[in-house]
Write a protein that holds these residues in place. Structure first.
Motif, PDB file in Angstrom:
ATOM      1  N   VAL A 193       3.281  -0.411  -5.953  1.00 28.73           N
ATOM      2  CA  VAL A 193       2.582   0.346  -4.920  1.00 28.73           C
ATOM      3  C   VAL A 193       1.142   0.555  -5.378  1.00 28.73           C
ATOM      4  O   VAL A 193       0.903   0.967  -6.519  1.00 28.73           O
ATOM      5  N   ILE A 194       0.192   0.235  -4.493  1.00 25.51           N
ATOM      6  CA  ILE A 194      -1.216   0.378  -4.853  1.00 25.51           C
ATOM      7  C   ILE A 194      -1.946   1.276  -3.856  1.00 25.51           C
ATOM      8  O   ILE A 194      -1.556   1.384  -2.693  1.00 25.51           O
ATOM      9  N   ASP A 195      -2.992   1.925  -4.350  1.00 26.59           N
ATOM     10  CA  ASP A 195      -3.881   2.744  -3.531  1.00 26.59           C
ATOM     11  C   ASP A 195      -5.300   2.273  -3.839  1.00 26.59           C
ATOM     12  O   ASP A 195      -6.005   2.892  -4.628  1.00 26.59           O
ATOM     13  N   PRO A 196      -5.701   1.133  -3.227  1.00 28.86           N
ATOM     14  CA  PRO A 196      -6.987   0.525  -3.592  1.00 28.86           C
ATOM     15  C   PRO A 196      -8.169   1.258  -2.968  1.00 28.86           C
ATOM     16  O   PRO A 196      -8.057   1.824  -1.886  1.00 28.86           O
ATOM     17  N   LEU A 243       0.848  -1.189   0.000  1.00 30.56           N
ATOM     18  CA  LEU A 243       0.000   0.000   0.000  1.00 30.56           C
ATOM     19  C   LEU A 243       0.882   1.237   0.000  1.00 30.56           C
ATOM     20  O   LEU A 243       2.093   1.160   0.240  1.00 30.56           O
ATOM     21  N   THR A 244       0.283   2.400  -0.246  1.00 23.39           N
ATOM     22  CA  THR A 244       1.056   3.643  -0.279  1.00 23.39           C
ATOM     23  C   THR A 244       1.759   3.920   1.044  1.00 23.39           C
ATOM     24  O   THR A 244       2.791   4.577   1.064  1.00 23.39           O
ATOM     25  N   ASP A 245       1.229   3.393   2.160  1.00 24.05           N
ATOM     26  CA  ASP A 245       1.875   3.595   3.462  1.00 24.05           C
ATOM     27  C   ASP A 245       2.922   2.518   3.765  1.00 24.05           C
ATOM     28  O   ASP A 245       3.503   2.487   4.846  1.00 24.05           O
ATOM     29  N   THR A 285       2.393  -0.821   3.849  1.00 22.06           N
ATOM     30  CA  THR A 285       1.821  -2.066   4.363  1.00 22.06           C
ATOM     31  C   THR A 285       1.872  -3.147   3.285  1.00 22.06           C
ATOM     32  O   THR A 285       1.454  -2.930   2.153  1.00 22.06           O
ATOM     33  N   THR A 333      -0.283   2.798  -8.391  1.00 20.22           N
ATOM     34  CA  THR A 333       0.288   4.137  -8.509  1.00 20.22           C
ATOM     35  C   THR A 333       1.759   4.143  -8.908  1.00 20.22           C
ATOM     36  O   THR A 333       2.250   5.143  -9.408  1.00 20.22           O
ATOM     37  N   GLU A 334       2.456   3.021  -8.682  1.00 20.68           N
ATOM     38  CA  GLU A 334       3.880   2.983  -8.999  1.00 20.68           C
ATOM     39  C   GLU A 334       4.340   1.548  -9.202  1.00 20.68           C
ATOM     40  O   GLU A 334       3.944   0.650  -8.476  1.00 20.68           O
ATOM     41  N   GLU A 339      -5.152   4.402 -11.620  1.00 17.07           N
ATOM     42  CA  GLU A 339      -5.842   4.927 -10.449  1.00 17.07           C
ATOM     43  C   GLU A 339      -5.589   4.072  -9.212  1.00 17.07           C
ATOM     44  O   GLU A 339      -5.683   4.559  -8.089  1.00 17.07           O
ATOM     45  N   ILE A 340      -5.286   2.789  -9.417  1.00 20.07           N
ATOM     46  CA  ILE A 340      -5.057   1.873  -8.301  1.00 20.07           C
ATOM     47  C   ILE A 340      -3.578   1.534  -8.162  1.00 20.07           C
ATOM     48  O   ILE A 340      -3.024   1.596  -7.063  1.00 20.07           O
TER      49      ILE A 340
END
Length: 181
Positions: A159-162, A108-110, A112, A149-150, A146-147
């Motif tokens: 890296v995902i931002d679901p 995740l972006t943080d 995790t 991100t990198e 959109e999901i």
């Protein structure tokens, strides 16, 4: 490294042409006349592309030695496989070969940890990452900007931002029935 670049469809006409389901973003490079492709099943090949053309939005190919409809129909559902240098990169900046994405860590972006990409599923509308989570379960992540991100190939991570509910049960379901109660 070998990559599946197409699947042979039905015969077209009586002179040995076949329709082709393209499975590469670079058909002009991989499916050009003169290209020699391995096949699955291996007994069908190798096949050398003699001619190629687009007809009604479909790619049609003719292979050396395939001169009639019967021979073309015998190739139906055969996979065409190209040899690709494993260090070769796609032409586009945000394009990747499947082998580059398999085994990337998904976070995740943080930071995790979500899991590891084990498979790429190519669907008509979009591609999906099949991600194996640490507990052994799988989750499907749409490969859209959109999901995802990198993609960092040096760090071997995606890296995902679901949105809520994609990888967990954080989804909030709004219902008009709740207002009526």
């Amino acid at each position: 490294m070998q990559l599946v670049v197409a699947r042979i469809g039905r015969a077209h006409g009586i002179k040995g042409e076949v329709t082709v389901e393209v499975r590469t973003d670079e058909p002009e490079l991989r499916l050009a006349p003169g290209a020699v492709l391995a096949t699955d099943p291996a007994s069908a090949g190798p096949l050398t592309i003699e001619t190629g053309r687009v007809h009604s939005g479909r790619l049609l190919l003719r292979f050396e030695g395939v001169t009639d409809r019967t021979a073309a129909e015998a190739l139906r559902n055969t996979l065409l496989i190209a040899d690709v240098d494993p260090d070769e990169l796609p032409e586009g900046e945000d394009e990747y070969y499947d082998h580059q994405l398999i085994d990337l860590d998904v976070v995740l972006t943080d930071g995790t940890e979500v899991g590891r990409i084990t498979e790429i599923s190519h669907l008509p509308s979009q591609d999906l990452f099949i991600v194996e989570r640490p507990d052994g379960t799988e989750v499907m992540i749409p490969f859209v900007e959109e999901i995802v991100t990198e993609i960092d190939l040096e760090e071997q991570k995606a890296v995902i931002d679901p949105p809520p509910g994609l990888i967990d049960d954080r989804a909030e379901i709004a219902s008009s029935r709740d207002d009526q109660a």
